[in-house]
Design a protein around this motif. Structure first.
Motif, PDB file in Angstrom:
ATOM      1  N   THR A 112       0.850  -1.201   0.000  1.00  0.00           N
ATOM      2  CA  THR A 112       0.000   0.000   0.000  1.00  0.00           C
ATOM      3  C   THR A 112       0.881   1.244   0.000  1.00  0.00           C
ATOM      4  N   GLN A 113       0.271   2.359  -0.318  1.00  0.00           N
ATOM      5  CA  GLN A 113       0.990   3.629  -0.280  1.00  0.00           C
ATOM      6  C   GLN A 113       0.820   4.354   1.047  1.00  0.00           C
ATOM      7  N   ASP A 114      -0.249   4.047   1.767  1.00  0.00           N
ATOM      8  CA  ASP A 114      -0.506   4.761   3.016  1.00  0.00           C
ATOM      9  C   ASP A 114      -1.181   3.872   4.063  1.00  0.00           C
ATOM     10  N   ALA A 153       4.541   2.446   5.302  1.00  0.00           N
ATOM     11  CA  ALA A 153       4.126   2.577   3.903  1.00  0.00           C
ATOM     12  C   ALA A 153       4.224   4.023   3.435  1.00  0.00           C
ATOM     13  N   LYS A 154       3.777   4.962   4.251  1.00  0.00           N
ATOM     14  CA  LYS A 154       3.839   6.376   3.889  1.00  0.00           C
ATOM     15  C   LYS A 154       5.290   6.829   3.709  1.00  0.00           C
ATOM     16  N   THR A 168       6.663   5.372   0.464  1.00  0.00           N
ATOM     17  CA  THR A 168       6.079   6.095  -0.672  1.00  0.00           C
ATOM     18  C   THR A 168       6.793   7.422  -0.889  1.00  0.00           C
ATOM     19  N   HIS A 169       7.043   8.134   0.208  1.00  0.00           N
ATOM     20  CA  HIS A 169       7.745   9.417   0.121  1.00  0.00           C
ATOM     21  C   HIS A 169       9.169   9.232  -0.393  1.00  0.00           C
ATOM     22  N   THR A 223       9.200   8.350  -4.096  1.00  0.00           N
ATOM     23  CA  THR A 223       8.878   9.529  -4.903  1.00  0.00           C
ATOM     24  C   THR A 223      10.113  10.410  -5.066  1.00  0.00           C
ATOM     25  N   ASP A 271      10.005   3.122  -7.686  1.00  0.00           N
ATOM     26  CA  ASP A 271       9.261   2.342  -6.704  1.00  0.00           C
ATOM     27  C   ASP A 271       9.468   0.852  -6.987  1.00  0.00           C
ATOM     28  N   ARG A 295       1.923  -3.371  -5.291  1.00  0.00           N
ATOM     29  CA  ARG A 295       0.898  -2.453  -4.814  1.00  0.00           C
ATOM     30  C   ARG A 295      -0.358  -2.467  -5.676  1.00  0.00           C
TER      31      ARG A 295
END
Length: 571
Positions: free
Chosen positions: A247-249, A254-255, A258-259, A262, A267, A273
């Motif tokens: 997941t991204q969040d 996960a958050k 993702t950051h 980015t 990724d 995902r």
């Protein structure tokens, strides 16, 4: 200094501090520090009650306190300030291990301390009690002077902290190693330019989390489910780790990932995902939710530590757990007594059930029609193989329930200018429904046993001639069938064990066991070296008093796959 070495040094220092603080006595968890630990932390370990650090170090054999020679050689050629700083910390650690009082005095620690290790997503946090902050700061000052790595003093809210740079000043992103002391507790963590500033506030105990572990019931559930002593607990949350990569969040980790992805515009988990991978991988994680660790025994007394702890890979997969239970075989009583043997090991496997059980596991892994590409690839590779082929190898061992051995004692001699085995007390056991028939099946493949006739009344025969053991060796081997056990043994202690086996009926009581008494293991070698008159090499001198007993068992129960460990050390 390569970044990888810096990272390895950080991990080594953190791991050393963590392992040095994982013990204690019973108490319910209710510590204020838990308000700063999020319930979705992937990794958590806590020592809820004061661990007798000073007494524990005094109980460790000197052989375990020796400085790694390879690391010392590496340090001599290192000039990079960050590497020299971490080596300096490790130097103080090894020097302090001389005895318990020296250790706590060197680092300004209390004789008994509590500790916590967890992550805020990916950010590691280590907390432990501190008794003399000024001593600890002075220690870091002296290491700074030696290494040339200087800290920067910073302040966040009411907390002052030191930041040591782990990256070069000109790099776009910065990482600092952080030390802070507040309210009698030392915090060691990391601060980065690319993470949420609020994380450092939480790590330093300034800003509590909104979903604390103290209100989640996770710790209480582990104690209730596994019956651990409430000294402390550790776990790895597989479900949170899977959420982080699917997941991204879905959680804090996960958050953060993702950051980070980015930032680097790449990724590596993009395929995982997808909706199908998210669903299917989280389904697997639900069947294997956590690996948990806890204490089953702990005592420090008279420079002796006795500790038992259990690691459980939790499972809700009834098919696989049922299959593993089906494989369980027989482990004789003598493999469970670490106090009388030098070394023992046992493999408990019901050979008749092995292929059917493995086939059940295989079928269970192939049954879901996965849509997630990596899982499809795994299944495709498995479909090209079959556990039924193992039946060709297990057919000859029909009825076997286990294979075990134990070295009870041994003696060495250098009478002929060469080290020889002067005495041996050991036993090997094959446990089966019909061990005599198995022996007769094997005889055609071992010419030296062709003329050996195994008595059916349980009496022993001498195998020395058949095995070609020279009389001068002073070792004889005997063989006998004792009930459901074919035994080959040498020595009085092993003979007594063999006789007792006649009363042990086959039962499914375990999978794997291993134990060792390091003191007994090294003593004959050290005695021989000393008697030879030759100087004992320094690397062997410390083994003379290596007083440690260890036992490890692997089994399955209703909660999952269990690895039980027991260790006893003393000076």
């Amino acid at each position: 200094m390569k970044k990888a070495l810096v990272a390895a040094a950080v991990i080594a220092i953190g791991a050393g501090a963590y392992w040095a603080t994982q013990h204690g006595t019973e108490q319910q968890p209710g510590h204020a520090a838990l308000a700063y630990v999020p319930a979705d932390t992937p990794v958590f370990s806590a020592q809820f009650t004061p661990f007798p650090l000073k007494d524990y170090i005094d109980s460790i054999p000197d052989a375990q306190k020796q400085y790694p020679q390879e690391l010392q050689a590496l340090m001599q050629d290192e000039n990079e300030p960050r590497a020299k700083f971490f080596f300096g910390l490790f130097n103080r650690y090894m020097q302090g291990m001389k005895d318990g009082q020296t250790f706590v005095t060197t680092f300004g620690l209390p004789e008994d301390l509590t500790s916590y290790f967890y992550t805020l997503g990916a950010l590691p946090v280590l907390k432990l009690d501190i008794a003399n902050p000024e001593v600890f700061w002075a220690l870091l000052d002296s290491i700074e002077a030696e290494s040339g790595l200087n800290h920067e003093m910073r302040k966040l809210a009411q907390v002052d902290y030191r930041a040591y740079p782990l990256t070069e000043p000109g790099e776009e992103e910065q990482i600092d190693l952080v030390f802070a002391i507040d309210n009698g507790m030392l915090t060691i963590t990391l601060a980065t330019s690319f993470s949420d500033p609020a994380l450092l506030e939480t790590a330093l105990g300034i800003k509590p989390v909104t979903n604390p572990i103290s209100e989640s019931g996770i710790i209480e559930d582990i104690f209730a489910k596994h019956g651990f002593l409430k000294d402390g607990v550790s776990y790895i949350n597989h479900q949170e780790l899977v959420k982080a990569i699917t997941t991204q969040d879905g959680n804090q980790l996960a958050k953060q990932l993702t950051h980070l992805f980015t930032m680097v515009n790449d990724d590596p988990f993009v395929e995982l995902r997808s909706e199908v991978c998210n669903r299917e991988l989280n389904g697997i994680a639900a069947n294997w939710p956590r690996t948990v660790m806890g204490y089953t025994e702990f005592a420090v007394k008279d420079k002796q530590t006795t500790m038992g702890f259990s690691t459980v890979i939790e499972s809700n997969n009834q098919v696989i757990m049922g299959a593993l239970s089906q494989i369980r075989g027989f482990l004789p009583a003598y493999t469970q007594d670490v106090k009388t043997s030098v070394f023992s090991m046992g493999l408990g496997v019901d050979v008749n059930q092995f292929v059917p059980a493995i086939s059940k596991v295989w079928d269970d892994l192939l049954t879901p029609q996965y849509e997630c590409a990596p899982l499809q690839q795994m299944q495709a590779q498995m479909q090209g193989q079959s556990p039924a082929m193992l039946g060709m190898f297990t057919g000859m061992a029909n009825g076997v329930k286990g294979l075990s051995m134990s070295l009870m004692d041994y003696e060495l001699s250098d009478a002929t200018q060469q080290i020889e085995l002067k005495g041996l007390d050991a036993i090997v056991t094959l446990s089966a429904d019909d061990p005599a028939t198995l022996f007769n099946m094997v005889k055609p493949f071992a010419p030296e046993l062709a003329n050996v006739q195994l008595p059916s009344d349980g009496s022993a025969i001498d195998l020395s001639a058949a095995l070609g053991l020279p009389p001068a060796l002073g070792v004889s081997a005997k063989m006998a069938v004792k009930g459901n056990h074919l035994t080959v043994y040498s020595g009085e202690k092993s003979q007594a064990i063999a006789e007792a086996l006649a009363g042990e009926t086959l039962a499914s009581n375990g999978l794997v066991t291993m134990s060792a008494d390091y003191g007994k293991m090294f003593k004959p070698m050290m005695t021989l070296m000393e008697m030879s008159g030759e100087p004992v090499p320094p690397e062997f001198e410390s083994l003379k008093d290596y007083n440690m007993k260890l036992k490890v068992d692997m089994d399955v129960n209703a909660q999952g796959i269990v690895i039980d460990s027991w260790v006893q050390t003393h000076q």
